[in-house]
Design a protein around this motif. Sequence first.
Motif, PDB file in Angstrom:
ATOM      1  N   PHE A  44      10.216  58.535 -42.747  1.00 23.76           N
ATOM      2  CA  PHE A  44      10.465  57.975 -44.085  1.00 23.76           C
ATOM      3  C   PHE A  44      11.360  56.748 -43.989  1.00 23.76           C
ATOM      4  O   PHE A  44      12.450  56.816 -43.418  1.00 23.76           O
ATOM      5  CB  PHE A  44      11.137  59.034 -44.957  1.00 23.76           C
ATOM      6  CG  PHE A  44      10.334  60.294 -45.075  1.00 23.76           C
ATOM      7  CD1 PHE A  44       9.473  60.489 -46.144  1.00 23.76           C
ATOM      8  CD2 PHE A  44      10.400  61.281 -44.099  1.00 23.76           C
ATOM      9  CE1 PHE A  44       8.708  61.652 -46.248  1.00 23.76           C
ATOM     10  CE2 PHE A  44       9.645  62.445 -44.183  1.00 23.76           C
ATOM     11  CZ  PHE A  44       8.800  62.628 -45.260  1.00 23.76           C
ATOM     12  N   ARG A  45      10.888  55.647 -44.562  1.00 26.70           N
ATOM     13  CA  ARG A  45      11.735  54.446 -44.609  1.00 26.70           C
ATOM     14  C   ARG A  45      11.501  53.740 -45.929  1.00 26.70           C
ATOM     15  O   ARG A  45      10.348  53.505 -46.312  1.00 26.70           O
ATOM     16  CB  ARG A  45      11.392  53.481 -43.456  1.00 26.70           C
ATOM     17  CG  ARG A  45      11.629  54.090 -42.096  1.00 26.70           C
ATOM     18  CD  ARG A  45      11.389  53.088 -40.984  1.00 26.70           C
ATOM     19  NE  ARG A  45      11.322  53.758 -39.698  1.00 26.70           N
ATOM     20  CZ  ARG A  45      11.058  53.154 -38.542  1.00 26.70           C
ATOM     21  NH1 ARG A  45      10.833  51.841 -38.534  1.00 26.70           N
ATOM     22  NH2 ARG A  45      11.019  53.835 -37.416  1.00 26.70           N
ATOM     23  N   HIS A  46      12.590  53.400 -46.594  1.00 23.72           N
ATOM     24  CA  HIS A  46      12.467  52.729 -47.876  1.00 23.72           C
ATOM     25  C   HIS A  46      12.248  51.236 -47.647  1.00 23.72           C
ATOM     26  O   HIS A  46      13.151  50.428 -47.763  1.00 23.72           O
ATOM     27  CB  HIS A  46      13.710  52.974 -48.731  1.00 23.72           C
ATOM     28  CG  HIS A  46      13.498  52.628 -50.168  1.00 23.72           C
ATOM     29  ND1 HIS A  46      13.648  51.349 -50.643  1.00 23.72           N
ATOM     30  CD2 HIS A  46      13.102  53.379 -51.212  1.00 23.72           C
ATOM     31  CE1 HIS A  46      13.368  51.341 -51.932  1.00 23.72           C
ATOM     32  NE2 HIS A  46      13.038  52.567 -52.304  1.00 23.72           N
ATOM     33  N   GLU A  47      10.993  50.893 -47.292  1.00 25.16           N
ATOM     34  CA  GLU A  47      10.660  49.502 -47.027  1.00 25.16           C
ATOM     35  C   GLU A  47       9.856  48.968 -48.205  1.00 25.16           C
ATOM     36  O   GLU A  47       9.379  49.720 -49.040  1.00 25.16           O
ATOM     37  CB  GLU A  47       9.781  49.398 -45.774  1.00 25.16           C
ATOM     38  CG  GLU A  47      10.415  50.038 -44.565  1.00 25.16           C
ATOM     39  CD  GLU A  47       9.848  49.497 -43.272  1.00 25.16           C
ATOM     40  OE1 GLU A  47      10.077  48.298 -43.022  1.00 25.16           O
ATOM     41  OE2 GLU A  47       9.208  50.258 -42.541  1.00 25.16           O
ATOM     42  N   ARG A  48       9.662  47.652 -48.226  1.00 23.23           N
ATOM     43  CA  ARG A  48       8.803  47.070 -49.245  1.00 23.23           C
ATOM     44  C   ARG A  48       7.362  47.421 -48.855  1.00 23.23           C
ATOM     45  O   ARG A  48       6.889  47.004 -47.804  1.00 23.23           O
ATOM     46  CB  ARG A  48       8.969  45.561 -49.274  1.00 23.23           C
ATOM     47  CG  ARG A  48       8.341  44.893 -50.474  1.00 23.23           C
ATOM     48  CD  ARG A  48       8.762  43.440 -50.566  1.00 23.23           C
ATOM     49  NE  ARG A  48       8.236  42.640 -49.469  1.00 23.23           N
ATOM     50  CZ  ARG A  48       6.988  42.178 -49.381  1.00 23.23           C
ATOM     51  NH1 ARG A  48       6.123  42.437 -50.346  1.00 23.23           N
ATOM     52  NH2 ARG A  48       6.590  41.464 -48.348  1.00 23.23           N
TER      53      ARG A  48
ATOM     54  N   LYS B 274      19.271  49.432 -44.616  1.00 23.10           N
ATOM     55  CA  LYS B 274      18.572  49.370 -45.898  1.00 23.10           C
ATOM     56  C   LYS B 274      17.346  50.253 -46.044  1.00 23.10           C
ATOM     57  O   LYS B 274      16.668  50.192 -47.055  1.00 23.10           O
ATOM     58  CB  LYS B 274      18.220  47.915 -46.224  1.00 23.10           C
ATOM     59  CG  LYS B 274      17.580  47.160 -45.090  1.00 23.10           C
ATOM     60  CD  LYS B 274      17.575  45.646 -45.374  1.00 23.10           C
ATOM     61  CE  LYS B 274      16.946  44.900 -44.216  1.00 23.10           C
ATOM     62  NZ  LYS B 274      17.246  43.499 -44.177  1.00 23.10           N
ATOM     63  N   GLU B 275      17.008  51.070 -45.048  1.00 22.62           N
ATOM     64  CA  GLU B 275      15.726  51.762 -45.174  1.00 22.62           C
ATOM     65  C   GLU B 275      15.809  53.277 -45.299  1.00 22.62           C
ATOM     66  O   GLU B 275      14.804  53.931 -45.531  1.00 22.62           O
ATOM     67  CB  GLU B 275      14.838  51.408 -43.963  1.00 22.62           C
ATOM     68  CG  GLU B 275      14.454  49.930 -43.916  1.00 22.62           C
ATOM     69  CD  GLU B 275      13.693  49.537 -42.648  1.00 22.62           C
ATOM     70  OE1 GLU B 275      13.468  50.418 -41.792  1.00 22.62           O
ATOM     71  OE2 GLU B 275      13.342  48.361 -42.518  1.00 22.62           O
ATOM     72  N   MET B 276      16.990  53.863 -45.171  1.00 21.19           N
ATOM     73  CA  MET B 276      17.022  55.327 -45.115  1.00 21.19           C
ATOM     74  C   MET B 276      17.017  55.985 -46.499  1.00 21.19           C
ATOM     75  O   MET B 276      17.623  55.490 -47.438  1.00 21.19           O
ATOM     76  CB  MET B 276      18.243  55.811 -44.332  1.00 21.19           C
ATOM     77  CG  MET B 276      18.181  55.414 -42.866  1.00 21.19           C
ATOM     78  SD  MET B 276      19.152  56.436 -41.762  1.00 21.19           S
ATOM     79  CE  MET B 276      20.775  56.295 -42.423  1.00 21.19           C
TER      80      MET B 276
ATOM     81  N   GLY C 293       0.010  48.249 -43.959  1.00 19.94           N
ATOM     82  CA  GLY C 293       0.565  48.639 -42.663  1.00 19.94           C
ATOM     83  C   GLY C 293       2.028  49.046 -42.704  1.00 19.94           C
ATOM     84  O   GLY C 293       2.636  49.316 -41.670  1.00 19.94           O
ATOM     85  N   ARG C 294       2.618  49.068 -43.885  1.00 22.23           N
ATOM     86  CA  ARG C 294       4.030  49.444 -44.002  1.00 22.23           C
ATOM     87  C   ARG C 294       4.200  50.344 -45.217  1.00 22.23           C
ATOM     88  O   ARG C 294       3.973  49.904 -46.343  1.00 22.23           O
ATOM     89  CB  ARG C 294       4.855  48.163 -44.182  1.00 22.23           C
ATOM     90  CG  ARG C 294       6.212  48.225 -43.514  1.00 22.23           C
ATOM     91  CD  ARG C 294       6.946  46.926 -43.705  1.00 22.23           C
ATOM     92  NE  ARG C 294       6.860  46.046 -42.554  1.00 22.23           N
ATOM     93  CZ  ARG C 294       7.390  46.315 -41.366  1.00 22.23           C
ATOM     94  NH1 ARG C 294       8.046  47.427 -41.188  1.00 22.23           N
ATOM     95  NH2 ARG C 294       7.284  45.475 -40.379  1.00 22.23           N
ATOM     96  N   TYR C 295       4.528  51.571 -44.972  1.00 22.21           N
ATOM     97  CA  TYR C 295       4.600  52.545 -46.055  1.00 22.21           C
ATOM     98  C   TYR C 295       5.948  53.246 -46.043  1.00 22.21           C
ATOM     99  O   TYR C 295       6.699  53.131 -45.085  1.00 22.21           O
ATOM    100  CB  TYR C 295       3.452  53.558 -45.921  1.00 22.21           C
ATOM    101  CG  TYR C 295       2.136  52.863 -45.711  1.00 22.21           C
ATOM    102  CD1 TYR C 295       1.516  52.217 -46.780  1.00 22.21           C
ATOM    103  CD2 TYR C 295       1.562  52.761 -44.450  1.00 22.21           C
ATOM    104  CE1 TYR C 295       0.337  51.515 -46.601  1.00 22.21           C
ATOM    105  CE2 TYR C 295       0.378  52.054 -44.256  1.00 22.21           C
ATOM    106  CZ  TYR C 295      -0.233  51.429 -45.331  1.00 22.21           C
ATOM    107  OH  TYR C 295      -1.379  50.723 -45.144  1.00 22.21           O
TER     108      TYR C 295
HETATM  109 MG    MG Z   1      11.066  48.359 -39.319  1.00 20.40          MG
END
Ligand code: MG
Length: 415
Positions: A102-106, A55-57, A110-112
């Motif tokens: 690059f990660r498509h996270e919420r 889910k993050e790419m 501390g999380r970008y």
């Molecule tokens: Mg992670």
Amino acid sequence: MNDLLPENIASWQFIEASFRKLMNQYAYAEIRMPIVEKTELFKRSIGEVTDIVEKEMYTFEDRNGDSLTLRPEGTACCVRACLQHGLLHNQQQRLWYMGPMFRHERPQKGRYRQFQQMGVEAFGMAGPDIDVELISMIARFWKIIGIEKNVRLEINSLGTNASRAAYKELLVEYLTRHKDKLDEDSMRRLATNPLRVLDSKNPDLKDIIANAPKLLEHLDEESEQYFKQLCIQLDRLGIDYVVNTSLVRGLDYYSQTVFEWVTDALGAQGTVCAGGRYDGLVEQLGGKATTAIGFAMGVERLVAMVEQADIAIEPGQPDIYVIVAGEKAQQVVFPWIETIRDEYPDISLLVNCDGGSFKSQMKRADKAGASYAFIIGDDEASENKVCVKNLREKQQQQKLGQSELLQFIGNNFKN
Ligand code: MG
Ligand code: ATP
């Protein structure tokens, strides 16, 4: 994805420069990989059933219809580059890199979605000596950037592939017994990659995970010896650690040693550095079987820690602001200043451009944070002199000719 503004850049530069210096201390060589790779690379290395690939790419088709992905991490890219250029052919490699991932996270503290990592990969050394080298270099780094009191090391062993396979059966049996309490992600992982359930961030699963059979208690003799040797050497170095039996790391390719450095200073996102051994990856990506270990640090989190710890970092301010008042002054200023730059390459000089009254130029000098103003007005220009004014301390203003001025700089600035 964040802009990094000049006012915040000092801590970044401090951390990056410290890391470069550290890498030189340990004789590691820099490698730079492209930001985009074939999607296939990450699917094959990180694993289909992982947060990143599921889910993050950031994946897209380019104009040729090839599927490409903005790199979510550096290890796979580094292995690909090494294989492509024959760097692992009958030789060891100690490499480092730094750059955006690059990660498509919420997005949250501390999380970008674009973040910076600094990482190391070491190939062709079976360990555990190289594991100790990596961990001790990281411990040294915390001291250099002044946060050693706020981080702690957690380690675990995932064992060899064989010992992990035997353990998997036990784990599946245990998790199946507690099926009713698993969430959707974990149910899926139970079928595809049960170890990954231990890596779940869902607080509702905390107890189930804590009571699960421990991989560390089911290691084969070889893995047990390996882990013991690692611990003995860390003890010898006086590096404190906690053995965290549910530390499995989120990626597929790890084996034997895994570790994380964590902090309580940042709230929920407390891992500042994570790494481990990945002996199977090179072969999996088409190379000869090659032992390997690496780690990556999240720079945003380190910057936050350094800023919290109020570590004094000198901001990049010019030493000298050059005030240029009048047409004659305009004509002589550049040769003057370039001569100073020839003589004193470490001095930072900001030359006023685009005119302005004397008063407004003085204001700019002050705002720039310069320690001295060098004033060249038309009078100074015709006398072939420069007026020197201390902006920080009370000091008699002086008019100096070229050689006197160079001498003045030599006496008053660290170079
Ligand atoms: Mg992670
Ligand atoms: P988590 O379990 O917290 O999602 P991860 O296992 O995905 O972490 P790694 O892939 O091991 O993280 O990345 C190494 C380090 O990079 C992390 O410990 C963290 O410091 C940093 N990092 C990872 N993802 C992000 C992000 N989205 N934003 C900022 N830093 C990150």
